[in-house]
Design a protein around this motif. Structure first.
Motif, PDB file in Angstrom:
ATOM      1  N   UNK A 275      33.817  46.977   5.070  1.00  0.00           N
ATOM      2  CA  UNK A 275      33.651  46.457   3.707  1.00  0.00           C
ATOM      3  C   UNK A 275      33.611  44.926   3.734  1.00  0.00           C
ATOM      4  N   UNK A 276      34.498  44.314   4.517  1.00  0.00           N
ATOM      5  CA  UNK A 276      34.523  42.847   4.598  1.00  0.00           C
ATOM      6  C   UNK A 276      33.286  42.320   5.318  1.00  0.00           C
ATOM      7  N   UNK A 277      32.881  43.018   6.374  1.00  0.00           N
ATOM      8  CA  UNK A 277      31.681  42.596   7.101  1.00  0.00           C
ATOM      9  C   UNK A 277      30.450  42.663   6.197  1.00  0.00           C
ATOM     10  N   UNK A 278      30.340  43.746   5.428  1.00  0.00           N
ATOM     11  CA  UNK A 278      29.163  43.911   4.576  1.00  0.00           C
ATOM     12  C   UNK A 278      29.112  42.870   3.463  1.00  0.00           C
ATOM     13  N   UNK A 279      30.245  42.237   3.183  1.00  0.00           N
ATOM     14  CA  UNK A 279      30.286  41.155   2.201  1.00  0.00           C
ATOM     15  C   UNK A 279      29.957  39.798   2.832  1.00  0.00           C
ATOM     16  N   UNK A 280      29.753  39.791   4.157  1.00  0.00           N
ATOM     17  CA  UNK A 280      29.431  38.554   4.853  1.00  0.00           C
ATOM     18  C   UNK A 280      30.629  37.682   5.155  1.00  0.00           C
ATOM     19  N   UNK A 281      31.823  38.266   5.101  1.00  0.00           N
ATOM     20  CA  UNK A 281      33.043  37.464   5.250  1.00  0.00           C
ATOM     21  C   UNK A 281      33.129  36.768   6.610  1.00  0.00           C
ATOM     22  N   UNK A 282      32.734  37.437   7.662  1.00  0.00           N
ATOM     23  CA  UNK A 282      32.933  36.884   9.008  1.00  0.00           C
ATOM     24  C   UNK A 282      31.840  35.887   9.386  1.00  0.00           C
ATOM     25  N   UNK A 283      30.610  36.197   9.062  1.00  0.00           N
ATOM     26  CA  UNK A 283      29.516  35.309   9.428  1.00  0.00           C
ATOM     27  C   UNK A 283      29.521  34.041   8.576  1.00  0.00           C
ATOM     28  N   UNK A 284      30.119  34.108   7.399  1.00  0.00           N
ATOM     29  CA  UNK A 284      30.114  32.960   6.490  1.00  0.00           C
ATOM     30  C   UNK A 284      31.442  32.205   6.465  1.00  0.00           C
ATOM     31  N   UNK A 285      32.328  32.492   7.411  1.00  0.00           N
ATOM     32  CA  UNK A 285      33.612  31.787   7.474  1.00  0.00           C
ATOM     33  C   UNK A 285      33.378  30.293   7.666  1.00  0.00           C
ATOM     34  N   UNK A 286      34.140  29.467   6.945  1.00  0.00           N
ATOM     35  CA  UNK A 286      33.916  28.022   6.968  1.00  0.00           C
ATOM     36  C   UNK A 286      35.123  27.217   7.429  1.00  0.00           C
ATOM     37  N   UNK A 287      36.306  27.838   7.503  1.00  0.00           N
ATOM     38  CA  UNK A 287      37.517  27.078   7.767  1.00  0.00           C
ATOM     39  C   UNK A 287      37.409  26.251   9.050  1.00  0.00           C
ATOM     40  N   UNK A 288      37.092  26.894  10.150  1.00  0.00           N
ATOM     41  CA  UNK A 288      36.933  26.197  11.431  1.00  0.00           C
ATOM     42  C   UNK A 288      36.215  27.130  12.379  1.00  0.00           C
ATOM     43  N   UNK A 290      37.107  28.309  15.077  1.00  0.00           N
ATOM     44  CA  UNK A 290      37.967  29.320  15.696  1.00  0.00           C
ATOM     45  C   UNK A 290      38.046  30.576  14.852  1.00  0.00           C
ATOM     46  N   UNK A 291      37.677  30.505  13.590  1.00  0.00           N
ATOM     47  CA  UNK A 291      37.749  31.687  12.734  1.00  0.00           C
ATOM     48  C   UNK A 291      36.392  32.372  12.585  1.00  0.00           C
ATOM     49  N   UNK A 292      35.350  31.800  13.149  1.00  0.00           N
ATOM     50  CA  UNK A 292      34.023  32.408  13.055  1.00  0.00           C
ATOM     51  C   UNK A 292      33.881  33.372  14.232  1.00  0.00           C
ATOM     52  N   UNK A 293      34.297  34.592  14.024  1.00  0.00           N
ATOM     53  CA  UNK A 293      34.403  35.553  15.114  1.00  0.00           C
ATOM     54  C   UNK A 293      33.070  35.869  15.785  1.00  0.00           C
ATOM     55  N   UNK A 294      31.968  36.058  15.027  1.00  0.00           N
ATOM     56  CA  UNK A 294      30.697  36.315  15.730  1.00  0.00           C
ATOM     57  C   UNK A 294      30.254  35.143  16.597  1.00  0.00           C
ATOM     58  N   UNK A 295      30.585  33.926  16.172  1.00  0.00           N
ATOM     59  CA  UNK A 295      30.274  32.754  16.995  1.00  0.00           C
ATOM     60  C   UNK A 295      31.100  32.784  18.265  1.00  0.00           C
ATOM     61  N   UNK A 296      32.372  33.116  18.144  1.00  0.00           N
ATOM     62  CA  UNK A 296      33.244  33.184  19.315  1.00  0.00           C
ATOM     63  C   UNK A 296      32.742  34.203  20.327  1.00  0.00           C
ATOM     64  N   UNK A 297      32.263  35.350  19.815  1.00  0.00           N
ATOM     65  CA  UNK A 297      31.756  36.381  20.721  1.00  0.00           C
ATOM     66  C   UNK A 297      30.494  35.901  21.429  1.00  0.00           C
ATOM     67  N   UNK A 311      24.326  35.340  15.038  1.00  0.00           N
ATOM     68  CA  UNK A 311      23.814  36.334  14.098  1.00  0.00           C
ATOM     69  C   UNK A 311      23.679  37.693  14.766  1.00  0.00           C
ATOM     70  N   UNK A 312      23.198  37.708  16.016  1.00  0.00           N
ATOM     71  CA  UNK A 312      23.085  38.970  16.739  1.00  0.00           C
ATOM     72  C   UNK A 312      24.444  39.636  16.906  1.00  0.00           C
ATOM     73  N   UNK A 313      25.445  38.853  17.306  1.00  0.00           N
ATOM     74  CA  UNK A 313      26.792  39.403  17.490  1.00  0.00           C
ATOM     75  C   UNK A 313      27.310  40.010  16.205  1.00  0.00           C
ATOM     76  N   UNK A 314      27.023  39.374  15.081  1.00  0.00           N
ATOM     77  CA  UNK A 314      27.499  39.873  13.788  1.00  0.00           C
ATOM     78  C   UNK A 314      26.807  41.179  13.408  1.00  0.00           C
ATOM     79  N   UNK A 315      25.486  41.219  13.560  1.00  0.00           N
ATOM     80  CA  UNK A 315      24.746  42.424  13.173  1.00  0.00           C
ATOM     81  C   UNK A 315      25.108  43.597  14.065  1.00  0.00           C
TER      82      UNK A 315
END
Length: 517
Positions: A275-288, A290-297, A311-315
């Protein structure tokens, strides 16, 4: 291996173990009760050897493998192979002398190796990648092995350990390993996933209310495990039987299985993430960062020359979670103790206005196209049976050949949807809007189409046997070569006077007046 090469192999095997044992193994493979999965695996050189050695050591019998579930049979074989390799192929002490690890540590290292090789997408992985993952997971045995090797200036100790278990130096890539047999890697990847599923359902030792793995840690673990590519059908096929058979760490005793409570816990945690992923919560994280999990992967994989973007990691992660939820939902609907406890709504529960978003699945389909045309259709069309998509907006969606058996599509918007050759048998399409939809050659047998809008829909060659078409609107619909039977309900159907290519037999059955038009 064809029959001639197999025969040559058996002849050489007889020289090693004796004609009596070699003949007994051949009788085992030829037995009419021997599962076809076993016979197929016996065509592959390494597995033929392992099966033969296990049979010689009395660790392989037909009763253990007899099952109508092909995936379960394969899982039993691979588990038996791994148990034999880890505990019976050589003495326990010799295993330790060769590898520096005990049996359970070796099983865990093998599983992590399977994950690494699978995530590279090249069937091979750098030893440094395997070592880093093991250390990051806090795998003490592997860390000790690596630390001691550094002190003694020993090169690639982990590589040496893995060589004892049918991994070899990768061709053309320094300090890398690959499995002699590709499916070992996929099976071990599935075991690694199953192990995490168990951990995600465990409750805190101090407070049984909370989970041992917190939500924030779970979020990263999901990206870490699933953000590399789409899970193959082989890996997905192994997963369900693995959970039924017990924890990977316990399967030497085989005394633990996934309970109804475990299934519900796993489903709820995965759904909360979805549900959170489908809302774009992870790909659109802005804090820092370290919190952008698809970027970290993506960064993690790029360290090992694996070209993957944020983007690939997120999808990939989201689609894998969606596939897993659909699989769990289908399984739950077949279990009396789970049917009422697990119910997956890809678009959210229509009765919950805060959760429901009618275009959610349509948006996911569009988002997935970033990976290439028809990504969703090509990879998830086989997982939609039993899905609850009531009131969902799937207008213009490409769902040709999709498996939508028993799906709930009440009041769904399927205008102009491509449903050619789709399996909609036993689906609930009551009051659905199927106007201008392409349903040619679709299987609508026993489907509920009552009050559905089928105006201008193409139903050519569709199977409508035992379907309920009461009060459906067939205005301007194309009905050429449809199939129906005495169980098809036509009561109150509307628009047949303007429908195209209505079969003469149907006109006669329904008492329609044929004006020769």
């Amino acid at each position: 291996m064809d029959d001639d090469i197999q025969a040559q192999w058996r002849s050489n095997w007889a020289k090693l173990v004796g004609e009596t044992e070699a003949q007994a193994f051949q009788v085992f493979l030829s037995d009419e009760n021997c599962p076809e999965q076993v016979q197929a695996l016996a065509r592959e050189p390494l597995l033929l050897y392992l099966l033969a050695a296990m049979h010689r050591d009395k660790h392989l019998d037909l009763e253990t493998l007899r099952s109508g579930d092909g995936d379960l049979v394969k899982v039993k074989i691979y588990r038996a192979v791994i148990v034999w390799v880890l505990t019976k192929q050589r003495e326990k002490r010799l295993n330790f002398d060769l590898t520096g690890c005990d049996t359970e540590d070796l099983r865990s290292i093998l599983a992590e190796t399977g994950l690494c090789i699978t995530q590279t997408g090249t069937e091979q992985a750098l030893v440094s990648m395997i070592e880093k993952r093991l250390v990051d997971r806090g795998h003490e045995a592997a860390k000790k092995l690596i630390d001691e090797a550094k002190k003694n200036q020993e090169k690639d100790p982990l590589k040496n350990a893995l060589a004892a278990f049918y991994l070899k130096a990768a061709t053309g890539l320094d300090n890398s390993v690959e499995f002699f047999h590709k499916s070992f890697g996929e099976f071990l990847m599935a075991e690694r996933l199953a192990e995490s599923f168990w951990l995600w359902t465990e409750k805190s030792a101090k407070r049984q209310v909370n989970y041992a793995i917190k939500d924030a840690d779970l979020d990263w673990e999901i990206y870490d495990l699933l953000g590399y590519d789409l899970l193959t059908k082989e890996i997905l096929g192994y997963l369900m039987p693995l959970l039924k058979l017990g924890k990977p760490s316990d399967y030497l005793e085989n005394n633990n299985t996934f309970t109804a409570t475990d299934w519900v816990s796993l489903f709820e945690r995965l759904y909360a993430f979805y549900w959170r992923w489908s809302q774009g919560e992870f790909i659109e994280a802005l804090e820092s960062s370290t919190t952008i999990l698809p970027l970290n992967k993506a960064v993690q994989l790029q360290q090992y020359q694996i070209p993957l973007g944020q983007r690939q990691a997120d999808i990939y992660t989201g689609l894998n979670i969606l596939m897993l939820l659909l699989l769990i939902n289908t399984y739950a609907q077949s279990q009396a103790d789970l049917k009422e406890k697990i119910h997956f709504y890809p678009c959210g529960n229509p009765d919950n206005t805060e959760e429901f978003e009618e275009e959610r699945l349509l948006k996911i389909m569009g988002y997935s196209e970033c990976l290439g045309a028809f990504t969703f259709w090509g990879n998830l069309k086989g997982f939609l049976s039993n899905a609850d998509l009531s009131s969902a907006d799937l207008s213009f969606a490409i769902l040709s050949s999709a498996d939508l058996r028993h799906a709930d599509l009440r009041h769904a918007d399927l205008r102009h949807a491509d449903l050619r050759h789709a399996d909609l048998s036993n689906a609930d399409l009551s009051s659905a809007d199927l106007s201008s939809a392409d349903l040619s050659s679709a299987d609508l047998s026993s489907a509920d189409l009552s009050s559905a809008d089928l105006s201008s829909a193409d139903l050519s060659s569709a199977d409508l046997s035992n379907a309920d078409l009461s009060s459906a609107d067939l205005s301007n619909a194309y009905l050429e070569a449809i199939y129906w039977n005495h169980g098809t309900n036509w009561n109150g159907v509307r628009g047949l006077d303007t429908a195209k290519n209505v079969p003469e037999a149907l006109k006669q059955q329904l008492g329609l007046i044929d004006n020769g038009q």
